[in-house]
Design an enzyme around this catalytic site. Structure first.
Site, PDB file in Angstrom:
ATOM      1  N   GLY A 238      30.676  32.442  50.080  1.00 54.21           N
ATOM      2  CA  GLY A 238      30.601  33.726  50.793  1.00 54.21           C
ATOM      3  C   GLY A 238      30.538  33.524  52.300  1.00 54.21           C
ATOM      4  O   GLY A 238      31.142  34.288  53.070  1.00 54.21           O
ATOM      5  N   ASP A 239      29.823  32.503  52.731  1.00 57.82           N
ATOM      6  CA  ASP A 239      29.725  32.205  54.173  1.00 57.82           C
ATOM      7  C   ASP A 239      31.091  31.788  54.717  1.00 57.82           C
ATOM      8  O   ASP A 239      31.475  32.174  55.824  1.00 57.82           O
ATOM      9  CB  ASP A 239      28.735  31.064  54.426  1.00 57.82           C
ATOM     10  CG  ASP A 239      27.426  31.244  53.686  1.00 57.82           C
ATOM     11  OD1 ASP A 239      27.028  32.400  53.472  1.00 57.82           O
ATOM     12  OD2 ASP A 239      26.826  30.228  53.311  1.00 57.82           O
TER      13      ASP A 239
HETATM   14  O1  RIB Z   1      25.113  30.329  51.275  1.00 61.22           O
HETATM   15  C1  RIB Z   1      24.821  28.977  51.047  1.00 61.22           C
HETATM   16  C2  RIB Z   1      23.724  28.505  51.942  1.00 61.22           C
HETATM   17  O2  RIB Z   1      22.530  29.188  51.646  1.00 61.22           O
HETATM   18  C3  RIB Z   1      23.397  27.037  51.792  1.00 61.22           C
HETATM   19  O3  RIB Z   1      24.161  26.219  52.647  1.00 61.22           O
HETATM   20  C4  RIB Z   1      21.892  26.976  52.024  1.00 61.22           C
HETATM   21  O4  RIB Z   1      21.519  26.249  53.145  1.00 61.22           O
HETATM   22  C5  RIB Z   1      21.428  28.433  52.112  1.00 61.22           C
HETATM   23  O5  RIB Z   1      21.198  28.837  53.392  1.00 61.22           O
END
Ligand code: RIB
Length: 292
Positions: A238-239
């Protein structure tokens, strides 16, 4: 133009486990890997790898020099990362053979941001720039207000989801990113349909079903189906999507092109173990899209 990202920086400890642990269970991991993570760091790396000038705003402890070096190595600007007295944040991530995960985070320095430093960072921005914020740091509203003061547009990735945090950010947000479960939870909490949220654009991801981008003024929805891949680790997908998508907006891509590129970037990312380190660069994404 620049993508700023106020966001978390974590050391991710990723354990390959036969299944996600049950309460009281002790499990042996078959492998472990440690690398850069944190939703904010992942988003910054995705934006930088998508070709945007990217400035990370965040905090690490004295033990976090390696994380700043790693961000710099991925092409992310690190001048606005402060050193806190708190330790660098970390995450314990269990991943099962189906690529499902369970994550525990310790926020550490991520909750020790400085309003003054954030304002100074965003004062270097202006029209055409974006700031991407998620819910793993302190000072989210301060950053959004500073962005608006300087003409910088605000994208809010509502993860980890907390309806109160989203509510506080809504008056300052241009683009809201959620998954379909979070969108339903937000509607319930606010008593407002997604289409009536007071933000210009709402992006809703729905896993294998793909993604919808809603223009709340016109009611138009632009959709993109998910690419079919065999995932090994969905941590940071998602990031990756959020960072790539906001980079697409900042670069002036059309909605559909920005969606397609972000979908391809996260599709590749889930085929590798890890978070920031698994994000593909622009050339890999182009090759993937050409092969479709
Ligand atoms: O979305 C994934 C992230 O969530 C991971 O990299 C972990 O560090 C948490 O922040």
């Amino acid at each position: 133009m620049t993508v700023f990202c106020l966001g978390s920086i974590n050391a991710d400890h990723v354990y390959q486990v036969p299944h996600l642990p049950a309460p009281g269970e002790t499990l042996a991991a078959s492998a472990v890997q440690t690398g850069l993570g944190g939703k904010g760091a992942n988003q910054s790396v995705a934006a930088a790898k998508a070709g945007s000038v990217t400035q990370h705003i965040g905090a690490v402890g004295a033990d976090g020099v390696w994380a700043v070096d790693a961000l710099r190595g991925f092409g992310v600007g690190v001048d606005h990362i402060r050193t806190s007295d708190a330790p660098t944040g970390h995450a314990i991530i269990n991943v099962d053979p189906q690529a499902e995960n369970a994550i525990v985070i310790f926020a550490g320095a991520n909750l020790d941001q400085s309003a003054v430093d954030i304002q100074a960072a965003l004062a270097t921005g202006g029209a055409g720039d974006w700031v991407l914020i998620q819910n793993e740091t302190s000072h989210q509203v301060d950053a959004a207000k500073a962005a608006r003061t300087n003409g910088v547009k605000v994208a809010y990735s509502a993860a980890p989801f907390d309806a109160e945090a989203v509510k506080a950010m809504l008056p300052f947000t241009d683009l809201l990113l959620m998954n379909e479960i979070e969108a339903a939870q937000l509607s319930d909490a606010l008593g407002v349909k997604t289409a009536d949220l007071p933000v210009a654009k709402v992006l809703i991801t729905a896993g294998a079903k793909g993604v919808d981008l809603l223009d709340t003024k016109t009611g138009e929805i632009v959709s993109n189906p998910a690419f079919s891949v065999d995932p090994v680790d969905t941590t940071g997908a998602g990031d990756t999507f959020a960072g790539s998508f906001v980079a697409g907006f900042e670069q002036g891509l059309s909605d559909v092109d920005a969606l397609r590129r972000a979908s391809a970037t996260s599709a590749i990312q889930v085929t590798r173990v890890g978070a920031a380190t698994a994000i593909p660069d622009a050339a890999e994404v182009e090759a993937f899209l050409s092969a479709q």
